[in-house]
Scaffold this motif. Structure first.
Motif, short mmCIF file in Angstrom:
data_model
loop_
_atom_site.label_atom_id
_atom_site.label_comp_id
_atom_site.label_asym_id
_atom_site.label_seq_id
_atom_site.Cartn_x
_atom_site.Cartn_y
_atom_site.Cartn_z
N HIS A 300 2.00 19.81 19.72
CA HIS A 300 3.33 19.86 20.34
C HIS A 300 3.30 19.36 21.79
O HIS A 300 4.34 19.34 22.45
N ASN A 301 2.13 18.98 22.26
CA ASN A 301 1.98 18.50 23.64
C ASN A 301 2.01 16.97 23.63
O ASN A 301 1.07 16.32 23.17
N PHE A 329 10.82 18.33 14.65
CA PHE A 329 9.55 18.29 13.92
C PHE A 329 9.44 19.45 12.93
O PHE A 329 9.01 19.27 11.79
N ALA A 330 9.84 20.63 13.36
CA ALA A 330 9.74 21.82 12.49
C ALA A 330 10.63 21.70 11.25
O ALA A 330 10.38 22.38 10.25
N GLU A 331 11.64 20.84 11.32
CA GLU A 331 12.55 20.69 10.18
C GLU A 331 12.06 19.62 9.20
O GLU A 331 12.13 19.80 7.99
N LEU A 336 3.27 21.26 8.60
CA LEU A 336 2.44 20.91 9.76
C LEU A 336 2.79 21.76 10.96
O LEU A 336 1.91 22.14 11.75
N ASP A 337 4.07 22.06 11.11
CA ASP A 337 4.49 22.93 12.20
C ASP A 337 3.90 24.32 12.04
O ASP A 337 3.44 24.94 13.00
N ASP A 338 3.86 24.80 10.80
CA ASP A 338 3.30 26.11 10.54
C ASP A 338 1.79 26.13 10.79
O ASP A 338 1.25 27.07 11.37
N ILE A 339 1.11 25.06 10.38
CA ILE A 339 -0.34 24.97 10.58
C ILE A 339 -0.69 24.99 12.07
O ILE A 339 -1.76 25.47 12.46
#
Length: 379
Positions: A300-301, A329-331, A336-339
């Motif tokens: 996320h950076n 991104f989370a949508e 991948l966002d969860d990981i």
């Protein structure tokens, strides 16, 4: 303003007395009508971190968590006398999958994937490694196929997916495939092309459907596995197979996907890891194991992505996804966002290996296209 006075507990609200420790109500501390139930002597408990918002269906998640982490396994050499044959499809239903999963061939192939993952552990893509003439020859082939893309213009059409010019590219690649392989196969293995060429040509997508997915990517891994079994590539080549060969393969596939608008084959939609690929996430997470500064949340950076995507496969995958997909991104990539919330890369890597076994190698829609011959046998 007058101070607010809470009504006495008896009149504030009515609640059900829930049992707590020692038979006391967990809500008000009063006695309960029933004693606390005894603890379950055999609790069915699977330790997981606190669940995030976006997760795949629970049944798949439980299966993956219960699956042992696949272990590395040295490739079993394929020795003469050889009886090379045109590989064919043999998986048609779930029973065939079960039979294949229990076979030594499947275990050895998966162990080879783990070996590739371990070979790149804590290494940048640019790190020096052994580059044999065979590795350099394969890289040259992939670079030639990339030039073919530049030489074959797009066909005029209005549809979103599947530019017909891809079929021209695929036909040219298929026609040249045998000559490509003969460039680096030793003379005593020239007859192996009858078996190796189908794995190679099926590694770049389907020309009829104009699509590409993890099944095609698995065929590329199977092609490398065949070369390893034949002794064409050796264990000292494994790091280069990832950092030189696979990275060029990945670059070529991204070029094909963007240029000819290949449709994702069997995409899981938002629940999938990625529309097209799986292996670069496995190899990329292995690269980042024990990294001093970059953690799973580092995706996320933006500064980290911009500065290090060219050295780390996992980060390059995130950058590519952000390039081709718009929105939050989370949508569009919830898995991948969860990981990114997993505490370390070692856990990410082991989880992805288990997921690859369950979500790719045990899925009929993917493995029904997998090929079997004398080098990779179904039984």
């Amino acid at each position: 303003m007058e101070p607010h006075h809470n009504p006495p507990p008896s009149t504030a609200f009515h609640h059900h007395h829930d049992g707590g420790a020692g038979g006391a109500c967990v809500n008000c501390g009063g006695p309960t009508a029933f004693p606390s139930p005894p603890p379950d002597p055999n609790p069915n408990y699977i330790p997981i971190r606190a669940p995030a918002v976006n997760l795949p269906p629970a049944n798949n998640r439980e299966i993956i968590m219960r699956t042992p982490v696949p272990q590395s396994q040295r490739v079993v050499p394929f020795t003469p006398p050889y009886h090379f044959q045109t590989p064919v499809k043999k998986i048609h239903n779930q029973n065939d999958i079960v039979q294949f999963q229990s076979s030594p061939t499947c275990q050895n192939f998966l162990g080879f994937v783990v070996l590739l993952s371990e070979s790149i552990r804590s290494h940048k893509l640019s790190d020096p490694c052994h580059e044999s003439p065979v590795v350099l020859a394969i890289v040259s082939v992939l670079e030639t196929l990339s030039v073919y893309v530049d030489e074959i213009p797009l066909a005029p059409q209005s549809s979103r997916y599947g530019n017909l010019a891809y079929r021209t590219w695929h036909e040219r690649m298929s026609c040249d495939a045998e000559s490509f392989l003969l460039q680096f196969l030793p003379p005593d293995l020239h007859s192996a092309t009858v078996e190796l060429v189908p794995y190679f040509t099926d590694s770049f997508g389907n020309s009829s459907r104009i699509d590409y997915g993890t099944g095609h990517e698995t065929n590329f891994a199977a092609w490398l596995y065949c070369l390893a079994r034949l002794g064409v590539v050796k264990e000292e080549d494994y790091q280069a197979l990832v950092s030189r060969v696979f990275i060029n393969y990945l670059d070529l596939m991204r070029k094909l996907q963007v240029t000819y608008c290949l449709e994702p084959a069997g995409s899981h939609g938002v629940w999938g890891l990625d529309d097209y690929h799986f292996l670069p996430f496995i190899f990329g997470s292995s690269q980042l194991i024990d990294h001093k500064y970059m953690k799973p949340k580092s995706i996320h950076n933006k500064d980290i992505l911009e500065n290090f995507a060219n050295e780390y496969l996992y980060l390059s995958c995130i950058v590519f996804i952000m390039k081709v997909k718009k929105g939050v991104f989370a949508e569009h990539s919830p898995m991948l966002d969860d990981i990114s919330g997993v505490p370390n890369w070692n856990k990410v890597n082991s989880g992805l290996l288990k997921m690859y076994k369950i979500e790719v190698l045990q899925k009929v829609p993917i493995m029904q296209h997998f090929l079997f011959g004398s080098i990779i046998q179904c039984l």
